[in-house]
Scaffold this motif. Sequence first.
Motif, PDB file in Angstrom:
ATOM      1  N   CYS A 243       0.817  -1.391   0.072  1.00  0.00           N
ATOM      2  CA  CYS A 243       0.000   0.100  -0.030  1.00  0.00           C
ATOM      3  C   CYS A 243       0.851   1.241  -0.005  1.00  0.00           C
ATOM      4  CB  CYS A 243      -1.066   0.008   1.185  1.00  0.00           C
ATOM      5  SG  CYS A 243      -2.089  -1.369   1.256  1.00  0.00           S
ATOM      6  N   THR A 244       1.903   1.291   0.819  1.00  0.00           N
ATOM      7  CA  THR A 244       2.887   2.638   0.978  1.00  0.00           C
ATOM      8  C   THR A 244       3.356   2.762  -0.298  1.00  0.00           C
ATOM      9  OG1 THR A 244       3.216   1.665   3.214  1.00  0.00           O
ATOM     10  CG2 THR A 244       4.581   3.297   2.361  1.00  0.00           C
ATOM     11  N   VAL A 245       4.146   1.688  -0.873  1.00  0.00           N
ATOM     12  CA  VAL A 245       4.949   1.803  -2.187  1.00  0.00           C
ATOM     13  C   VAL A 245       4.148   2.569  -3.143  1.00  0.00           C
ATOM     14  CG1 VAL A 245       6.383   0.764  -3.660  1.00  0.00           C
ATOM     15  CG2 VAL A 245       6.677   0.556  -1.139  1.00  0.00           C
ATOM     16  N   LEU A 246       2.783   1.807  -3.268  1.00  0.00           N
ATOM     17  CA  LEU A 246       1.778   1.835  -4.341  1.00  0.00           C
ATOM     18  C   LEU A 246       1.368   3.507  -4.318  1.00  0.00           C
ATOM     19  CD1 LEU A 246      -0.306  -0.910  -4.948  1.00  0.00           C
ATOM     20  CD2 LEU A 246       1.091  -0.086  -6.529  1.00  0.00           C
ATOM     21  N   VAL A 247       1.272   4.087  -3.125  1.00  0.00           N
ATOM     22  CA  VAL A 247       0.867   5.465  -2.945  1.00  0.00           C
ATOM     23  C   VAL A 247       2.062   6.205  -3.163  1.00  0.00           C
ATOM     24  CG1 VAL A 247       0.326   7.263  -1.213  1.00  0.00           C
ATOM     25  CG2 VAL A 247      -0.708   5.042  -1.169  1.00  0.00           C
ATOM     26  N   SER A 248       3.264   5.953  -2.932  1.00  0.00           N
ATOM     27  CA  SER A 248       4.574   6.770  -3.279  1.00  0.00           C
ATOM     28  C   SER A 248       4.728   6.710  -4.791  1.00  0.00           C
ATOM     29  CB  SER A 248       5.760   6.172  -2.507  1.00  0.00           C
ATOM     30  OG  SER A 248       6.280   5.190  -2.888  1.00  0.00           O
ATOM     31  N   ALA A 249       4.528   5.481  -5.364  1.00  0.00           N
ATOM     32  CA  ALA A 249       4.747   5.443  -6.741  1.00  0.00           C
ATOM     33  C   ALA A 249       3.684   6.347  -7.601  1.00  0.00           C
ATOM     34  CB  ALA A 249       4.839   4.095  -7.426  1.00  0.00           C
ATOM     35  N   GLY A 250       2.499   6.349  -6.767  1.00  0.00           N
ATOM     36  CA  GLY A 250       1.274   7.195  -7.470  1.00  0.00           C
ATOM     37  C   GLY A 250       1.776   8.506  -7.343  1.00  0.00           C
ATOM     38  N   ILE A 251       2.448   9.113  -6.473  1.00  0.00           N
ATOM     39  CA  ILE A 251       2.726  10.277  -6.169  1.00  0.00           C
ATOM     40  C   ILE A 251       3.872  10.709  -7.329  1.00  0.00           C
ATOM     41  CG2 ILE A 251       4.196  12.079  -4.833  1.00  0.00           C
ATOM     42  CD1 ILE A 251       2.733  10.549  -2.267  1.00  0.00           C
ATOM     43  N   PHE A 252       4.912   9.793  -7.457  1.00  0.00           N
ATOM     44  CA  PHE A 252       5.829  10.142  -8.500  1.00  0.00           C
ATOM     45  C   PHE A 252       5.255  10.043  -9.952  1.00  0.00           C
ATOM     46  CE2 PHE A 252       8.897   8.358 -11.715  1.00  0.00           C
ATOM     47  CZ  PHE A 252       9.910   9.163 -11.447  1.00  0.00           C
ATOM     48  N   LEU A 253       4.291   9.234 -10.179  1.00  0.00           N
ATOM     49  CA  LEU A 253       3.554   9.267 -11.548  1.00  0.00           C
ATOM     50  C   LEU A 253       3.002  10.647 -11.634  1.00  0.00           C
ATOM     51  CD1 LEU A 253       2.319   5.705 -11.863  1.00  0.00           C
ATOM     52  CD2 LEU A 253       4.303   6.751 -13.170  1.00  0.00           C
ATOM     53  N   LEU A 254       2.289  11.030 -10.718  1.00  0.00           N
ATOM     54  CA  LEU A 254       1.477  12.238 -10.639  1.00  0.00           C
ATOM     55  C   LEU A 254       2.135  13.532 -11.129  1.00  0.00           C
ATOM     56  CD1 LEU A 254      -1.387  11.932  -7.821  1.00  0.00           C
ATOM     57  CD2 LEU A 254      -1.486  11.995 -10.558  1.00  0.00           C
ATOM     58  N   THR A 255       3.389  13.460 -10.286  1.00  0.00           N
ATOM     59  CA  THR A 255       4.328  14.586 -10.461  1.00  0.00           C
ATOM     60  C   THR A 255       5.087  14.662 -11.706  1.00  0.00           C
ATOM     61  OG1 THR A 255       6.292  13.528  -9.398  1.00  0.00           O
ATOM     62  CG2 THR A 255       5.142  14.908  -7.839  1.00  0.00           C
ATOM     63  N   SER A 256       5.380  13.343 -12.443  1.00  0.00           N
ATOM     64  CA  SER A 256       5.902  13.392 -13.735  1.00  0.00           C
ATOM     65  C   SER A 256       4.893  13.723 -14.737  1.00  0.00           C
ATOM     66  CB  SER A 256       6.102  11.982 -14.099  1.00  0.00           C
ATOM     67  OG  SER A 256       6.941  11.147 -12.994  1.00  0.00           O
ATOM     68  N   LEU A 257       3.730  13.552 -14.527  1.00  0.00           N
ATOM     69  CA  LEU A 257       2.563  14.043 -15.298  1.00  0.00           C
ATOM     70  C   LEU A 257       2.718  15.596 -15.211  1.00  0.00           C
ATOM     71  CD1 LEU A 257       0.365  12.963 -16.957  1.00  0.00           C
ATOM     72  CD2 LEU A 257      -1.140  13.261 -15.209  1.00  0.00           C
ATOM     73  N   PHE A 258       2.567  16.153 -13.981  1.00  0.00           N
ATOM     74  CA  PHE A 258       2.530  17.682 -13.810  1.00  0.00           C
ATOM     75  C   PHE A 258       3.542  18.417 -14.391  1.00  0.00           C
ATOM     76  CE2 PHE A 258       4.054  21.041 -11.357  1.00  0.00           C
ATOM     77  CZ  PHE A 258       3.029  21.872 -11.346  1.00  0.00           C
ATOM     78  N   GLN A 259       4.980  17.645 -14.275  1.00  0.00           N
ATOM     79  CA  GLN A 259       6.042  18.320 -15.002  1.00  0.00           C
ATOM     80  C   GLN A 259       5.962  18.366 -16.413  1.00  0.00           C
ATOM     81  OE1 GLN A 259       9.532  15.975 -15.411  1.00  0.00           O
ATOM     82  NE2 GLN A 259      10.839  17.703 -14.843  1.00  0.00           N
ATOM     83  N   ARG A 260       5.358  17.306 -16.687  1.00  0.00           N
ATOM     84  CA  ARG A 260       5.208  17.352 -18.352  1.00  0.00           C
ATOM     85  C   ARG A 260       4.275  18.356 -18.755  1.00  0.00           C
ATOM     86  NH1 ARG A 260       5.818  11.552 -21.445  1.00  0.00           N
ATOM     87  NH2 ARG A 260       8.011  11.599 -20.298  1.00  0.00           N
ATOM     88  N   LEU A 261       3.202  18.390 -18.077  1.00  0.00           N
ATOM     89  CA  LEU A 261       2.223  19.353 -18.440  1.00  0.00           C
ATOM     90  C   LEU A 261       2.570  20.984 -18.419  1.00  0.00           C
ATOM     91  CD1 LEU A 261      -1.116  17.624 -16.900  1.00  0.00           C
ATOM     92  CD2 LEU A 261      -0.493  18.041 -19.479  1.00  0.00           C
ATOM     93  N   ALA A 262       3.393  20.946 -17.251  1.00  0.00           N
ATOM     94  CA  ALA A 262       3.962  22.401 -17.113  1.00  0.00           C
ATOM     95  C   ALA A 262       5.066  22.785 -18.301  1.00  0.00           C
ATOM     96  CB  ALA A 262       4.747  22.474 -15.630  1.00  0.00           C
ATOM     97  N   GLN A 263       5.782  21.663 -18.989  1.00  0.00           N
ATOM     98  CA  GLN A 263       6.547  21.978 -20.028  1.00  0.00           C
ATOM     99  C   GLN A 263       5.691  22.407 -21.199  1.00  0.00           C
ATOM    100  OE1 GLN A 263       8.980  18.688 -20.077  1.00  0.00           O
ATOM    101  NE2 GLN A 263      10.424  19.386 -18.603  1.00  0.00           N
TER     102      GLN A 263
END
Lengths: 263, 258
Positions: A243-263
């Motif tokens: 559960c913990t790692v899936l949440v942290s990996a989810g955060i990482f994916l969301l930030t990757s998405l955010f970074q890509r959209l911001a570019q």
Amino acid sequence: MDAYFLPIIITGAFAGIGIGLLGVFIVGMRMPFIGSCISHAAMVGAVYASLWNLSPTAGALLLSMSASAGAAFLPPSRRNLDANTGQAVLLAFMMGLVFLAVGLEQNSRSEMLSLLWGNVLFADWGTAGITGGLTIVLAAFTALFNQELKAILFSRSLAEATGPYAKAVYFCFLCLCGLILAVTLKAVGGLLIFSLLVCPAAAAYQICRGFRAVILTSMLFGLLSTTVGFALSYSLNLPTGACTVLVSAGIFLLTSLFQRLAQ
Amino acid sequence: MSEPMITPCTNLTDILIRRHRHVLLEIERLTLPAGSFTGLIGPNGAGKTTFLKLCCGLIQPNRGTVYFENQRISSRPFWRIAHYRRSIGYIPQQAEYNAHLPFTLREVVAMGRRGRKGLTASLDRSDYEITDSWLADMGLYDRRNQTFRSLSGGQQQKALIARAMVGQPRFLLLDEPGSNLDPTWKKQLREILDRLYAAYPLTILLISHELDLIPDSCRRLILLDQGRILTEGSRRQVLRSDLARRLYGDRPDTGREA
């Protein structure tokens, strides 16, 4: 709130903040090999201590501290030597040792499997106190030796060549790393604790511009990963580590998405 | 007639560094006089970086001794050579530092002050004033709040020189500072090194496999190959040697951009 749930959340919160802070340096120094080595050594120590009816935390501490001390004496130029190959070989070796212990266990395997996958039931008031204490020590250490740690992060060889104390600070940092990973290992699980070390910090590095912002954001992401992960594990009766790692990996994916959209 | 007294900055005596039965460096005796500017040249794999790391105390020899200002620094615990660490300015190769981190230029340069402070002391206003003056000296003051990673390769090299100089070093060591730089930046780097050498009491050791990076003020060259010193002396003497001609062409000193 259920009183039984309180130490779980407190342990999760401190573990998340502490591991999030550690991750900033492990990821920043580009030394996942060392982080992986320490966390997996802790897992092997815990599993074999459990097999021989000793304290898993003591076993995890012994091996993770040995790995930390060994890593501290690895020259800077060799820390990334064949990192991918080394990591793969080390992981395979550790897995082999762990599953050998599982196979050798004649009685109940549930505690041993909990050490691999994590279990919130390990998070009692004692664990909460130790995890909290160590997280505070780590935070104080990083604040006190802020300049030295930043210099090591930028370039370990440069820091060691021109700083009289860089080697000692680096050694102490790795020992603290070993301590925190060993103590939180039972709750988060040995197989997945390394991911928790990497994901929040990697996510923070993606979206933050200043180093102070990276530290605060990584600690926040770590806090979110563990508290939400522990809560999900407790309420849905699922393995805590997963559960913990899936949440942290989810955060990482969301930030990757955010970074890509911001570019 | 007795030889003139030379005040040594660094002495190497009977050095041997071996890895896996392969000799990386073997030097019988070498002195870098205080206040000298020495260039260490040689082909890739000659042992130049090993030499520099030995002088920095980052690696220990299998045999032999390194002295700094007549005090032994090799094979000694870190707390016994603190004075030496504070005297060094080191500019490593690009692969040795993490340029991707979100440090500002001012943060990176200010890191060079920490050797002058106590272990737990934080940098104060005077440290940042020295930092800012060196940033201005290198023409980077206006970029001080930009991240280090956003700078060009040449600007990063200038920043690393500033980082070394804020620590007020006596011994400046540069490891291939011109690699990946275009001729304009190399010229600027040469001018900066000439200026620093003229203005400050520095002993400089510059490592480069490119001759066009060696400044005019560098009067002494050492040619290294396969871990051994082949020849040393004035620029003219060394560049006339057969190996130098083989490595750098018939007229090795004319490859420099004006």
